[in-house]
Write a protein that holds these residues in place. Structure first.
Motif, short mmCIF file in Angstrom:
data_model
loop_
_atom_site.label_atom_id
_atom_site.label_comp_id
_atom_site.label_asym_id
_atom_site.label_seq_id
_atom_site.Cartn_x
_atom_site.Cartn_y
_atom_site.Cartn_z
N PRO A 180 42.55 39.76 37.55
CA PRO A 180 41.48 39.60 39.43
C PRO A 180 41.56 38.51 39.62
CG PRO A 180 40.53 40.08 37.12
CD PRO A 180 42.09 39.93 36.35
N ILE A 181 40.86 38.18 41.24
CA ILE A 181 40.90 37.06 41.58
C ILE A 181 39.92 35.69 40.58
CG2 ILE A 181 39.88 35.84 43.28
CD1 ILE A 181 39.95 39.06 44.86
N SER A 183 37.93 43.62 41.57
CA SER A 183 36.89 42.92 40.66
C SER A 183 36.33 42.25 42.71
CB SER A 183 38.11 41.57 40.16
OG SER A 183 38.67 40.44 41.65
N THR A 184 34.99 41.38 41.39
CA THR A 184 33.69 41.19 42.26
C THR A 184 33.30 39.40 42.25
OG1 THR A 184 32.80 42.57 42.90
CG2 THR A 184 31.43 41.46 43.39
N GLY A 185 33.13 38.50 43.60
CA GLY A 185 32.58 36.95 42.81
C GLY A 185 31.46 36.87 42.22
N SER A 186 31.05 35.73 42.23
CA SER A 186 29.74 35.77 42.46
C SER A 186 29.01 35.54 43.67
CB SER A 186 28.84 34.73 40.85
OG SER A 186 29.66 33.80 41.72
N ASP A 187 30.12 35.11 44.24
CA ASP A 187 29.41 34.78 45.77
C ASP A 187 29.71 35.77 47.16
OD1 ASP A 187 32.06 32.78 47.10
OD2 ASP A 187 31.99 35.26 45.97
N SER A 188 30.24 37.12 46.55
CA SER A 188 30.03 38.01 47.76
C SER A 188 29.99 39.72 46.71
CB SER A 188 31.76 38.13 47.59
OG SER A 188 31.87 39.62 48.07
N TYR A 189 29.33 40.64 47.60
CA TYR A 189 29.20 41.57 47.04
C TYR A 189 30.08 42.80 47.06
CZ TYR A 189 24.26 40.98 46.91
OH TYR A 189 23.13 39.56 46.32
N GLU A 190 31.27 43.03 47.63
CA GLU A 190 32.26 42.91 48.21
C GLU A 190 32.94 43.80 46.54
OE1 GLU A 190 33.85 40.76 51.41
OE2 GLU A 190 35.91 41.66 50.47
#
Lengths: 111, 113
Positions: free
Chosen positions: B25-26, B94-101
């Motif tokens: 993942p990123i 994967s999704t980060g804590s700063d995004s919903y995509e």
């Protein structure tokens, strides 16, 4: 999750503007509208997300009327490479939520 | 632009064999997912993973499936004993804590013979 309805397929020509409309009559107050794109044999890709009125980015525009019961994804001046399946999704914004994909709209761009 | 990577791109296996599909993942993302898409059908959710445990799983994700994040970078999907009907494209996201995509990888095509 709000049910969405979108056309199964659409054809258009290169250079045209394409508008894909999605109906979501049961959209809830906290729901956002999100569009993903999937090219053949690739993973889906986020295009745009909005809550109301209009959102624009470098790829597309999303128009949402005041009642939010529908939305329109607008792709300006499409090219052959815009041939893909486009998915309209409606739901709350939670980072650990799964995406439930429908069948989407299969957009075919003709030369 | 950072991206999700998956290996292998294509895996052929015999029925009953175990397979492990790998995803990177990123790097700063915290939420991880597996989806699958049988040829010509919809993308289906399998499992979500956060904080080293499964957040949610679908009916498809039965005892033959497992996920693991063995280190700080990899996220794996294991199918213990493959069946013909497991043949599909498997996508990691994967999704980060700063995004919903959700950012999807290119997929692994699994063919079970």
């Amino acid at each position: 999750l709000a049910k969405t309805t979108q056309p199964i397929s659409m054809d258009s020509y290169e250079g045209q503007e394409v508008n894909i409309t999605c109906s979501h009559n049961n959209i809830a107050t906290n729901d956002y509208i999100t569009w993903y794109q999937q090219f053949p044999s690739q993973g889906p890709r986020f295009i745009i997300q909005g809550y109301k009125t209009k959102v624009t980015n470098e790829v597309a525009s999303l128009f949402i009327p005041a009642d939010r019961k529908s939305s329109t994804l607008s792709l300006p001046r499409v090219s052959l490479s815009d041939t893909a399946v486009y998915y309209c999704l409606v739901g709350e914004r939670n980072r650990d939520d799964k995406i439930i994909f429908g069948k989407g709209t299969r957009l075919h761009i003709l030369p | 632009e950072p991206e999700v990577t998956q290996t292998p791109s294509h895996q052929v296996t015999q029925m009953g064999q175990e397979v492990i599909l790998r995803c990177v993942p990123i790097s700063n993302h915290l939420y991880f997912y597996w989806y699958r898409q049988i040829l010509g059908q919809k993308v289906e959710f399998l499992v979500s993973f956060y904080n080293n445990e499964i957040s949610e799983k679908s009916e498809i994700f039965d005892d033959q499936f497992s996920v693991e994040r063995p280190d700080g970078s990899n996220f794996t999907l294991k199918i213990r004993s493959t069946k013909l009907e497991d043949s599909a494209m498997y996508f990691c996201a994967s999704t980060g804590s700063d995004s919903y995509e959700q950012y999807f990888g290119p997929g692994t095509r699994l063919t079970v013979t």
